[in-house]
Design an enzyme around this catalytic site. Structure first.
Site, mmCIF file in Angstrom:
data_model
loop_
_atom_site.group_PDB
_atom_site.id
_atom_site.type_symbol
_atom_site.label_atom_id
_atom_site.label_comp_id
_atom_site.label_asym_id
_atom_site.label_seq_id
_atom_site.Cartn_x
_atom_site.Cartn_y
_atom_site.Cartn_z
ATOM 1 N N SER A 56 5.531 -38.540 107.430
ATOM 2 C CA SER A 56 4.469 -39.524 107.544
ATOM 3 C C SER A 56 3.409 -39.072 108.551
ATOM 4 C CB SER A 56 5.060 -40.892 107.907
ATOM 5 O OG SER A 56 4.117 -41.925 107.748
ATOM 6 N N ASP A 138 -8.385 -45.905 102.387
ATOM 7 C CA ASP A 138 -7.300 -45.989 101.400
ATOM 8 C C ASP A 138 -5.937 -45.968 102.093
ATOM 9 O OD1 ASP A 138 -9.043 -46.136 99.295
ATOM 10 O OD2 ASP A 138 -8.800 -44.047 98.653
ATOM 11 N N HIS A 216 8.070 -44.428 100.494
ATOM 12 C CA HIS A 216 7.622 -43.750 101.714
ATOM 13 C C HIS A 216 8.845 -43.529 102.599
ATOM 14 C CE1 HIS A 216 4.373 -42.325 104.185
ATOM 15 N NE2 HIS A 216 4.836 -42.993 105.224
#
Length: 242
Positions: A56, A138, A216
């Site tokens: 991440s 985004d 994720h």
């Protein structure tokens, strides 16, 4: 983007002694430079390292650091032979020259467009600023459940403090590093797309992509964990070849 200490969950200190760092919430260029300094300190104190593993923000940060280091010192070798990048978010710039080229010359009207936080206003920005800000917003929208902050927290600032995305159409630096790109097929669309954009920063033929069924996250099922391990072993072996 770790610059602050964090109280760790109970029991972790028995496995890892700490200190435990946390990500920087501001995402501004100054915070990026603080994070780069921590990477440099770690390399100097504990290195050398064969490679780096990031998830991440950690994955995005190591890409940002290497891109800006490569741009500043193109003749120097990079500190890693391989990278394992899991579900990276948007890479952000710390370099003042890059940030100024993208955002620093905007008119007051265009600065107001950024501060409005509205897609209709951001779409009217000059091309370079529009590309960078669209990539940023985004990801900000896709990660609000993590950051707990709206767009305005990041965009309603003086321009030097606005996060500036490193986009492959704006940052032409490329990294000749063996890389494994890991992403979850159920991740948010913006985060999924970001993984492809980051992949564009690498020009080494020693590249592999591993997709798993989570979002994720890293793989959790036994078969996918073993498949990812095989992919990691492959990229490490490739990095050792001439």
């Amino acid at each position: 983007m770790w610059v602050n200490t964090l109280r760790c969950p109970e029991g972790i200190e028995k496995v890892f002694p700490g200190p435990f760092a946390c990500y920087n919430r501001l995402f501004d260029p100054g915070s990026q430079l603080d994070s780069y300094a921590l990477i440099e300190e770690t390399l100097h104190t504990y290195g050398p390292f064969d490679g780096a593993f990031g998830f991440s923000q950690g994955a995005a940060l190591i890409v940002s650091y290497l891109l800006e280091r490569r741009a500043a010192y193109p003749d120097e070798s990079l500190p890693f032979r391989f990278l394992i990048l899991c579900s990276p978010v948007v890479p952000l710039a710390g370099n003042a020259e890059y940030c100024h080229r993208i955002l620093g010359c905007l008119s007051r009207d265009n600065e107001s467009r950024i501060r409005s936080c509205q897609d209709t206003q951001i779409s009217d920005l000059p091309e370079r600023a529009r590309i960078a800000m669209t990539m940023l917003t985004d990801i900000l929208d896709a990660s609000t459940t993590i950051t707990q902050e709206p767009r305005r927290f990041y965009l309603d600032r003086e321009l030097p403090d606005v996060p500036c995305a490193l986009h492959p159409d704006l940052c032409l630096t490329r990294l000749p590093v063996a890389t494994l790109h890991v992403r979850g097929t159920t991740d948010a669309k913006a985060l999924w797309n970001c993984g492809f954009l980051i992949q564009s920063f690498f020009d080494s033929p020693k590249l592999r992509v591993f997709e798993h069924k989570s979002g994720h996250d890293i793989p959790r099922s036994g078969p996918e964990v073993r498949q990812m391990l095989c992919a990691m072993e492959w990229i490490i072996a490739q990095s050792e070849l001439p």
